[in-house]
Design an enzyme around this catalytic site. Structure first.
Site, PDB file in Angstrom:
ATOM      1  N   LEU A 144      34.818  59.084 -43.983  1.00  0.00           N
ATOM      2  CA  LEU A 144      35.193  57.709 -43.626  1.00  0.00           C
ATOM      3  C   LEU A 144      33.971  56.832 -43.420  1.00  0.00           C
ATOM      4  CD1 LEU A 144      38.081  58.360 -41.072  1.00  0.00           C
ATOM      5  CD2 LEU A 144      38.294  57.651 -43.448  1.00  0.00           C
ATOM      6  N   GLY A 188      26.586  56.744 -35.175  1.00  0.00           N
ATOM      7  CA  GLY A 188      25.332  57.093 -34.528  1.00  0.00           C
ATOM      8  C   GLY A 188      25.164  58.581 -34.318  1.00  0.00           C
ATOM      9  N   PHE A 189      26.266  59.340 -34.292  1.00  0.00           N
ATOM     10  CA  PHE A 189      26.189  60.782 -34.060  1.00  0.00           C
ATOM     11  C   PHE A 189      26.379  61.584 -35.339  1.00  0.00           C
ATOM     12  CE2 PHE A 189      27.247  59.196 -29.843  1.00  0.00           C
ATOM     13  CZ  PHE A 189      26.328  59.878 -29.077  1.00  0.00           C
ATOM     14  N   GLY A 190      26.500  60.938 -36.481  1.00  0.00           N
ATOM     15  CA  GLY A 190      26.669  61.657 -37.731  1.00  0.00           C
ATOM     16  C   GLY A 190      27.865  61.165 -38.513  1.00  0.00           C
ATOM     17  N   VAL A 197      31.656  60.764 -40.146  1.00  0.00           N
ATOM     18  CA  VAL A 197      33.018  60.778 -39.600  1.00  0.00           C
ATOM     19  C   VAL A 197      33.974  61.087 -40.735  1.00  0.00           C
ATOM     20  CG1 VAL A 197      34.808  59.465 -38.420  1.00  0.00           C
ATOM     21  CG2 VAL A 197      32.400  59.070 -37.849  1.00  0.00           C
ATOM     22  N   ASP A 201      32.008  49.542 -28.089  1.00  0.00           N
ATOM     23  CA  ASP A 201      31.678  49.506 -29.515  1.00  0.00           C
ATOM     24  C   ASP A 201      32.911  49.148 -30.344  1.00  0.00           C
ATOM     25  OD1 ASP A 201      29.955  49.634 -31.668  1.00  0.00           O
ATOM     26  OD2 ASP A 201      30.216  51.776 -31.976  1.00  0.00           O
TER      27      ASP A 201
END
Length: 763
Positions: free
Chosen positions: A513, A517-519, A521, A571
């Protein structure tokens, strides 16, 4: 001849003077009745801001005269009646102050007192009609309130008025319906507050409970289904040790709301539409048969979507089978198997209107509710609400309703036999099931390993460390930490790494998708049998967009108000709002969210996380965040949905304006429709579209205190609030910049990509 003309002139002058005096005396320019002043029918006094009048009126289809208080702009809307049981048959009535300082309503024909405030005598007093609609009698020397109409309401409550029940004496300040639409005489229905346990609103028919709102949790009434969908402004709880619990409507400037009980027992909430010049019913109850108190009797449950509407709870059967079959459910149900205290279990009923007679116990842990109920043999059910805590029932369960998709989960205590839980039988079932599960698990692991090996061309440089640790693909890593010991996940579903891999088709790019920020999705589908094509792109018409806006607002309301802990998302942006197959919005990605507890309502950080273009000014510049920060982001979303463009991707070359600035310019110049995406812009929905632009601009105002709360935004969207405030010019509106603290200037970021700042420190 001259004499005759003079006489005619004099007579006409006198007649004209009489007419002028008669007209003038109808409208007395005062809001006060002082000693010696007499108000005669049809004269009136008017509150200072010209909102309410005190005067005489005649209901439809009758000639009787009454003294009452009514709106100046809707004089047929009477909020209080003095002589409701003793009408006058002519227009001879008058109002004045008696020698003992009371307000008296006199019959001019007999000179008898029709109605009086009947307070203790004072030397001198004054009566004043306030802009709240409250008629107040005060002692002139001290200013002390001797009497007020709000303490003796009739059938209507307006903002500022209280409904109360003294928890010590039981004395109530309640509404009482008219006998019928033409007769204000006391009817059979009353409406008020029950405050003995958990406060709730209720109506009574001749003293018999007719409808109840369900428990008040500090934000909503749990038995009013509509309150789970949208915020219904109107009531706030106030606790007073000497007089019990009070509810009062929250006054709002230029917003006129009434709640009333009519002669048929319906509670109506009306909002004045200033444009159409009429009252609009925003909500009413009882809404259907299931709302009528105890429709299905004890231990019965009502569901208006089923036929028949009444069923016995599981573990119960009709008390009188023959009557139940004929549709007479008032005798309810009885338990099939009696409780044994030890070894009983609980049946969970989802999305319920909880039964009457709940006993509260403050708690922050749902497991505590179960433990306490299980340890008390008289406890037959429990439920949990984050704002109330535990709710217990001990004698009976009555007025239970299945809401379908919203409500509270109710846990009903049943005999162990209802679950087929005999110990010997348990062993016969558990052993083969366990063996089968182990065998199947081993087979799945082997098959999965073979499939992964064959898909080496898709998943390269893959290393699987111990279960639940790490899965890497090239330079991008998906980190799966075993955090079950750190976080109490309760009854949340648990997914193994293998399940996630299979659900994403082994992290195939077709299911990617985006990247946060964490990788990366991925989209997952746990029920997927084979890959199918995501639907063709569909143009969202205005109604669909409006529903999406409302749905996002309801999601934010849940985070800010209805969840057990207050959550600030931090966010909110289009990529974090997912749409299901029916185009219903779902807020996602809580990696940046902050949880507030207790009375916390704001926070600050030195590490700003989020996405430029959606950050509130005080957050992006100073690291300060609150609910109003999410409201700002939501305002940007509203404008993006209307325009069909992303704020971060839009720049108007002609005026050097951002999306927000362009919206402000078009709206402030009275040309809001030009801002709307061309494919949906039309005159039919122009008023609603421009109204939504205004709501969006109210949300993106520079100062947090100027922005509405999400509750107020929902009231604006649902038109509970009809007249909107004028927004101030928003931040980031001119030339892509805004002036920050100490006169420094911060440039807005316009780029073709979305820049997300991520903080990896724990919350």
């Amino acid at each position: 001849m001259a004499t005759g003309i003079a006489q005619i002139f004099i007579h006409k002058s006198i007649l004209l003077l009489i007419i002028i005096q008669s007209v003038a005396c109808l409208s007395i320019e005062t809001d006060t009745i002082s000693t010696g002043v007499v108000i005669k029918d049809p004269q009136t006094i008017t509150s200072q801001k010209q909102i309410f009048k005190l005067g005489f009126f005649t209901p439809p289809n009758t000639t009787n005269r009454y003294l009452g208080i009514f709106f100046t702009f809707s004089q047929e809307t009477v909020i209080w009646v003095a002589n409701r049981d003793t009408p006058l048959t002519d227009s001879s009535g008058s109002v004045t102050l008696s020698r003992d300082g009371n307000i008296v309503f006199l019959d001019g024909t007999t000179n008898q007192t029709v109605w009086s405030t009947n307070t203790s005598p004072v030397i001198k007093s004054t009566a004043q009609l306030l802009d709240t609609g409250n008629l107040v009698l005060r002692e002139e020397a001290t200013g002390d309130v001797l009497w007020e109409s709000f303490s003796e309401p009739t059938d209507v409550i307006v903002p500022g008025m209280t409904l109360s029940q003294n928890v010590k004496t039981g004395k109530m300040v309640a509404l009482s319906a008219w006998k019928n639409a033409s007769d204000p005489e006391l009817g059979s229905f009353t409406a008020g507050l029950e405050a003995q346990s958990i406060p709730q609103l209720a109506t009574w028919d001749g003293g018999r409970l007719h409808w109840r709102s369900g428990p008040w949790n500090g934000l909503i009434f749990l038995g009013i289904k509509e309150m789970f969908y949208a915020y219904l402004d109107g009531f706030t709880q106030v606790t007073n040790d000497s007089a019990g619990n009070f509810f009062y409507s929250k006054p709002q400037e230029n917003v006129y709301i009434t709640a009333s009980v009519n002669s048929t027992g319906h509670v109506l909430r009306n909002v004045w539409n200033g444009v159409a010049k009429r009252w609009e019913v925003g909500w009413s109850a009882p809404e259907n048969e299931c709302d009528v108190y105890g429709k299905c009797g004890e231990f019965g449950s009502c569901n208006v979507m089923q036929s028949p509407i009444c069923t016995c709870l599981r573990g119960f059967e009709p008390e009188k089978e023959e009557e139940w079959g004929r549709g007479n459910w008032t005798n309810g149900c009885r338990r099939k198997n009696q409780l044994q205290c030890g070894g009983d279990g609980f049946l969970m009923l989802q999305h319920m209107k909880v039964p009457d007679f709940a006993q509260p116990l403050p708690s922050r842990d749902q497991d505590e509710c179960r433990t306490r109920c299980m340890g008390n043999c008289s406890c037959i059910a429990y439920a949990y609400d984050g704002n109330i805590g535990c709710m217990f029932w001990s004698d009976t369960l009555i007025d239970t309703q299945d809401f379908g998709d919203v409500g509270v989960d109710l846990y009903v205590r049943l005999s162990a036999s209802e679950f087929g839980s005999h110990k010997g039988r348990k062993l016969y079932i558990i052993i083969p099931v366990t063996v089968s599960f182990v065998c199947i698990s081993v087979m799945i692991i082997i098959v999965w390993w073979l499939m992964v090996k064959r898909r080496g061309d898709r998943v390269r440089d893959t290393s699987i460390v111990e279960a639940g640790q790490m899965f890497t693909t090239d330079s991008t890593a998906i980190v799966l930490r075993n955090e079950t010991k750190e976080v109490n996940i309760g009854e949340l579903p648990k997914f193994t790494f293998e399940m996630l891999a299979k659900a994403t088709n082994w992290f195939h790019e077709d299911n990617l998708l985006g990247r946060g920020g964490f990788g990366p999705v991925y989209k997952v589908c746990f029920l997927q049998v084979q890959r199918t094509t995501n639907p063709a792109k569909k143009l969202l018409d205005w109604n669909m967009r409006y529903n999406i806006i409302e749905g996002i607002a309801r999601g934010i309301l849940y985070l800010h108000r209805d969840s057990r802990l207050r959550i600030i998302h931090r966010d909110l942006k289009p990529s974090n709002v997912l749409l299901d197959k029916d185009w219903n919005p779902k807020i996602s990605d809580f990696g940046m969210a902050r949880i507030f507890g207790g009375n916390e309502d704001h926070g600050s950080t030195t590490r700003v996380v989020g996405t430029y273009g959606y950050m509130a000014p005080e957050y992006g510049m100073e690291g300060r965040f609150s609910e109003k920060s999410d409201v700002y982001s939501f305002g940007v979303l509203i404008l993006e949905i209307i325009k069909g463009k992303k704020n971060t991707h839009y720049f108007n070359d002609e005026w050097s304006l951002s999306l927000i600035g362009y919206a402000w310019k078009m709206w402030s110049e009275g040309n809001g429709l030009s801002f709307v995406e061309e494919s949906i812009a039309n005159g039919e929905n122009e008023e609603e579209m421009v109204r939504c632009i205004q709501i969006g601009l109210l949300c993106v105002q520079e100062k947090p205190k100027d922005r509405p709360s999400i509750e107020v935004v929902l009231s604006m969207l649902s038109r509970d609030i009809v007249e909107l405030a004028m927004p101030n010019q928003p931040a980031f509106s001119e030339n892509g910049s805004t002036t920050g603290p100490s006169g420094s200037t911060y440039q807005n970021v316009f780029s073709s990509n979305e820049l997300t700042l991520s903080g990896l420190d724990g919350r």
